[in-house]
Design a protein around this motif. Structure first.
Motif, PDB file in Angstrom:
ATOM      1  N   ALA A   2      53.982 118.304  12.741  1.00  0.00           N
ATOM      2  CA  ALA A   2      53.874 118.535  11.283  1.00  0.00           C
ATOM      3  C   ALA A   2      53.916 120.053  11.090  1.00  0.00           C
ATOM      4  N   ASP A  21      56.871 125.552  10.787  1.00  0.00           N
ATOM      5  CA  ASP A  21      57.015 124.427  11.839  1.00  0.00           C
ATOM      6  C   ASP A  21      56.634 125.139  13.108  1.00  0.00           C
ATOM      7  N   ARG A  79      50.770 119.619  -6.465  1.00  0.00           N
ATOM      8  CA  ARG A  79      50.958 119.530  -4.811  1.00  0.00           C
ATOM      9  C   ARG A  79      52.183 120.199  -4.161  1.00  0.00           C
ATOM     10  N   PHE A  81      54.363 120.319  -0.462  1.00  0.00           N
ATOM     11  CA  PHE A  81      54.764 119.520   0.555  1.00  0.00           C
ATOM     12  C   PHE A  81      55.724 120.303   1.656  1.00  0.00           C
ATOM     13  N   CYS A  82      55.711 119.702   2.784  1.00  0.00           N
ATOM     14  CA  CYS A  82      56.669 120.541   3.753  1.00  0.00           C
ATOM     15  C   CYS A  82      56.987 119.460   4.645  1.00  0.00           C
ATOM     16  N   GLY A  83      58.122 119.769   5.370  1.00  0.00           N
ATOM     17  CA  GLY A  83      58.570 118.633   6.765  1.00  0.00           C
ATOM     18  C   GLY A  83      59.459 117.494   6.388  1.00  0.00           C
ATOM     19  N   HIS A  84      59.653 116.971   7.407  1.00  0.00           N
ATOM     20  CA  HIS A  84      60.608 115.798   7.374  1.00  0.00           C
ATOM     21  C   HIS A  84      59.894 114.751   8.048  1.00  0.00           C
ATOM     22  N   LEU A  86      58.385 114.472   4.250  1.00  0.00           N
ATOM     23  CA  LEU A  86      57.307 115.398   3.508  1.00  0.00           C
ATOM     24  C   LEU A  86      55.903 114.812   3.689  1.00  0.00           C
ATOM     25  N   ARG A  87      55.179 115.942   3.861  1.00  0.00           N
ATOM     26  CA  ARG A  87      53.556 115.816   4.066  1.00  0.00           C
ATOM     27  C   ARG A  87      53.201 116.708   3.313  1.00  0.00           C
ATOM     28  N   GLU A  88      52.123 116.408   2.632  1.00  0.00           N
ATOM     29  CA  GLU A  88      51.320 117.237   1.592  1.00  0.00           C
ATOM     30  C   GLU A  88      50.656 118.576   2.543  1.00  0.00           C
TER      31      GLU A  88
END
Lengths: 195, 608
Positions: A2, A21, A79, A81-84, A86-88
């Motif tokens: 993540a 990342d 909030r 979020f980021c990533g694939h 999405l995560r907080e």
């Protein structure tokens, strides 16, 4: 893996943080954020240089983001979020409690010191309740030696609670000493031991 | 012809595309076939090697990617300079190597030719890309510099409109491409099952015209059961063309379609080039069109300018219909550039770099209450350069200590030419610098802060570069703390920052050298009756606004001490609004108003 990162908080009208990342440190992360609790997500590119992150050996340092505060509902806790998928990444609230700090009171002198490592510099605010316009000249002493001086005139919103105009802040440079630190009010000679 | 070392530079990607453009694939084949030593360099993938972190005034990787890539490229090419560099104009990737040559630092025997393609400015103004960062404006500054410093502009009449950029374009020799016939690409004669529009999903890629043409073909029954594909970078949701927009537009379509959101150009071309697919490209950009023609056996390209008034739709529908029925080829003739002829023409152009010469130099050091640091700064100034004495002028800005003149002379040591201006009242920085400039006897005057110092040969390089410019700044090697500390980064500048300099200080720092005869008549450093923010930015903008030539040393001449302890409490650093107001006035209108207005339009999209 993540994304990693942090939502630092509000600074000069922008909510700032960083995200990267670790498996693709040369790519610039897209950070998604709410402008109101549960609202539609908006995006910002995390490509601003952050020397502090870079010094930790993370990527090339171009991983910071900043979102103008005007985009947010000031009453919301939003909030990021980021990533694939999405995560907080973190949360931010405009109504966050004042930073943890230690307050020293001697007579009418009030000195507030933010809790952070001395190696990162000493910040806080100082004022004389009975003479708010007389800005405090502070001496930072380490083991009896003056290592820095500064007049407390920086803007600190949290000092408004003591009256006055809020221009009582200081930002003293980092010092190596881990003990024997004291701040002296040069006008009155009042010394406050920081150990 | 001797065997040449030739570097072909693939541009940094724009418009959402990733990966190399392969614009010089045919050139590489042809030139290698002629026996030359050819390197194809993907500018976006040049590594930093041993370089410290590269920093800019803006500190954003995306907006400044052209600057960062160009600097890395210069460092890499300098390790073994080629005889000839051919680089695309757009993005200005050749700016840093060209500037290094103009300053006499490297590439003295290297010839630079620019491949003419649509400049960043024209793409920004005429296109619909939702560019919210400064990259096109920075790219524009670099392109203008390239045009003023390169040796030739390669013009391919078949691949796009002529470049109309910058004041210096007329002085740059133009070299025309001769085209020769080439056989069509071999490919299976399968029927077309899929029509693929290749390009960024924008108006400037002809998306609306393509859709309109497809709808016409569908209504007339020509489309049959064929699949329609949109291939290229596409946004999910934006105030422009996006998946969200397409979804609404396609609500009444009965034909099959799909979106392939591919941002890797190479993968997109492979996809579009497969059997049964007709690749369609609509663009005024010759490189885009050429890539499709060179890689996709079944293609239909329109070198047209979408978003213009012309009737593109009916012609496009007819051409697609013809391609479907006749299984025919693109109506444009299959040709390619004659690189042998082109190379001869490029080599016939002279190298345009000015020779640097020896000059009489003075160094003005502004000092306030930092004698130990001053001693280090003075020790970095050589006694002589090219056999000429270096004059030192220390301007002590009223240090509250008695006998400063004697103290400064003591730390300076035995100097043949030392002047100390012992000011009794503290002056604003600009006024103090101007006093030093007035007292200097050299033709070139360099400025140095007392807490910085020159690297070995730094001052000599500044002096040499100043002989060919009016003002020379230097990229800076930043360090924190003591003088032996490792580099914390390299701060790079553009010198003549053109319109980009309105927004951030891409010009340079006060660690500069000026030709007194050029700098003094414009009033030297900008003086006001009070302190003001960003003396360096404002003064260099003023020099630019009055047409002075500003060079930048690519290899840092100065080690620059970063005072992290004081950085948070400098009022001038906070007054960025004031700095911009002063800079705007200093420009005297010497910026590209159309481009800046277009940039502002795009910025406002973020507030909708």
């Amino acid at each position: 893996m993540a994304h990693i990162g942090h939502v630092d908080g509000l600074s000069r009208g922008q909510v700032r943080g960083w995200a990267i990342d670790p498996e693709a440190p040369g790519d610039r992360a897209v950070v998604h954020f709410e402008t109101a609790r549960g609202g539609k997500l908006r995006r910002v590119l995390a490509d601003r240089y952050r020397a502090d992150v870079h010094k930790q050996g993370i990527g090339d340092g171009y991983c910071g983001f900043a979102v103008p505060a005007k985009h947010f509902d000031p009453s919301a806790r939003v909030r990021f979020f980021c990533g694939h998928p999405l995560r907080e990444l973190g949360r931010f609230s405009f109504r966050a409690a004042a930073p943890k700090a230690a307050t020293f009171k001697t007579g009418s002198l009030v000195l507030r010191i933010d809790r952070r490592p001395a190696a990162a510099g000493l910040t806080g605010w100082a004022l004389n309740r009975q003479d708010l316009e007389h800005r405090r000249r502070l001496l930072l002493c380490a083991n009896g030696h003056i290592v820095a001086t500064q007049t407390a005139t920086l803007f600190r919103e949290d000092s408004l609670s003591e009256g006055g105009d809020g221009l009582h802040g200081f930002s003293l440079p980092p010092v190596d000493a881990s003990s024997g630190l004291a701040i002296v009010d040069a006008s009155t000679g009042t010394a406050i031991d920081l150990d | 012809m001797d065997r040449l070392r030739i570097a072909l530079i693939d541009a940094v990607s724009t418009d959402g595309w990733q990966g190399p453009t392969h614009a010089f694939q045919q050139a590489a084949r042809s030139l290698s076939g002629m026996g030359h030593d050819v390197m194809v360099i993907d500018a976006s993938r040049v590594g930093s090697g041993a370089l410290p972190p590269l920093l800019t005034a803006q500190n954003r990787a995306t907006a400044t990617r052209h600057m960062l890539a160009s600097h890395r490229l210069a460092m890499q090419l300098a390790e073994n300079p080629p005889d000839l560099v051919i680089a695309p104009l757009r993005g200005g990737i050749a700016q840093a190597p060209l500037m290094a040559r103009a300053c006499g630092e490297a590439f003295a025997k290297t010839r630079f030719a620019l491949w003419s393609n649509v400049p960043s400015r024209d793409r920004l103004i005429a296109g619909d890309a939702e560019v919210g960062d400064l990259s096109p404006v920075i790219g524009d500054a670099m392109e203008r510099q390239c045009l003023s410093l390169a040796d030739a502009l390669i013009v391919d009449d078949a691949s796009g409109p002529p470049v109309t950029l910058g004041e210096s374009l007329n002085q740059l020799p133009h070299v025309s491409c001769r085209r020769v016939a080439r056989p069509p690409l071999p490919g299976p004669a399968a029927d077309v099952q899929e029509i693929v529009l290749v390009g960024t999903f924008q108006r400037s890629s002809g998306v609306p015209e393509f859709i309109e043409a497809i709808e016409q073909l569908d209504r007339s029954g020509v489309l049959g059961g064929r699949l329609v594909t949109f291939l290229g970078p596409i946004g999910d949701s934006r105030y422009g063309l996006s998946k969200e927009w397409l979804g609404q537009r396609a609500a009444r379509w009965t034909f099959r379609f799909r979106v392939v959101p591919e941002s890797n150009r190479e993968a997109a071309l492979v996809y579009a080039g497969q059997a049964g697919r007709l690749a369609v490209g609509i663009s005024s950009d010759g490189d885009e069109i050429e890539a499709i023609r060179a890689r996709c056996p079944r293609h239909l390209t329109h070198p047209a300018r979408p978003m213009s008034d012309g009737d593109l739709v009916s012609g496009l529908a007819a051409a697609i219909s013809s391609a479907l029925h006749d299984a025919g080829q693109d109506p444009l003739p299959e040709t390619e550039v004659d690189w042998k002829d082109l190379l001869e023409n490029i080599l016939a152009q002279p190298i345009r770099a000015k020779k640097t010469t020896s000059v009489k130099i003075s160094v003005c050091v502004l000092h306030y209450d930092r004698l130990p640091l001053l001693e280090r700064a003075l020790s970095s100034i050589p006694e002589t350069i090219d056999g000429q004495d270096v004059e030192i002028i220390v301007v002590d800005n009223a240090t509250p200590m008695s006998g400063m003149k004697d103290r400064i002379e003591a730390v300076a040591g035995q100097r043949r030419r030392l002047k100390v201006l012992d000011l009794k009242e503290r002056l604003p920085q600009a006024a103090a610098c101007n006093l030093g400039l007035a007292a200097a006897e050299g033709d070139v005057v360099a400025f140095l802060d007392d807490d910085n110092f020159y690297v070995r040969d730094g001052l000599a390089r500044l002096a040499a570069a100043a002989s060919a410019h009016d003002v020379v700044v230097t990229n800076l090697e930043i360090f924190d703390g003591h003088e032996g500390a490792p580099s914390s980064g390299r701060l790079i500048f553009l010198g003549e920052a053109h319109s980009a300099g309105l927004f951030y200080n891409f010009f340079g720092d006060t660690a500069m050298a000026v030709r007194k005869a050029a700098f003094a008549p414009l009033g030297c450093f900008h003086e006001m009756s009070c302190e003001y923010p960003c003396l360096d930015w404002v003064s260099l903008a003023k020099a630019y606004g009055r047409g002075l030539r500003i060079g930048v040393l690519q290899w840092p001449a100065v080690r620059y001490r970063r005072d992290t302890a004081r950085a948070d409490i400098q009022a001038a650093k906070l007054d960025q609004a004031g700095a911009r107001a002063l800079v705007f006035n200093a420009y005297r209108g010497r910026f590209d108003a159309e481009m800046v207005a277009r940039y502002a339009q795009n910025l406002e999209l973020g507030d909708l």
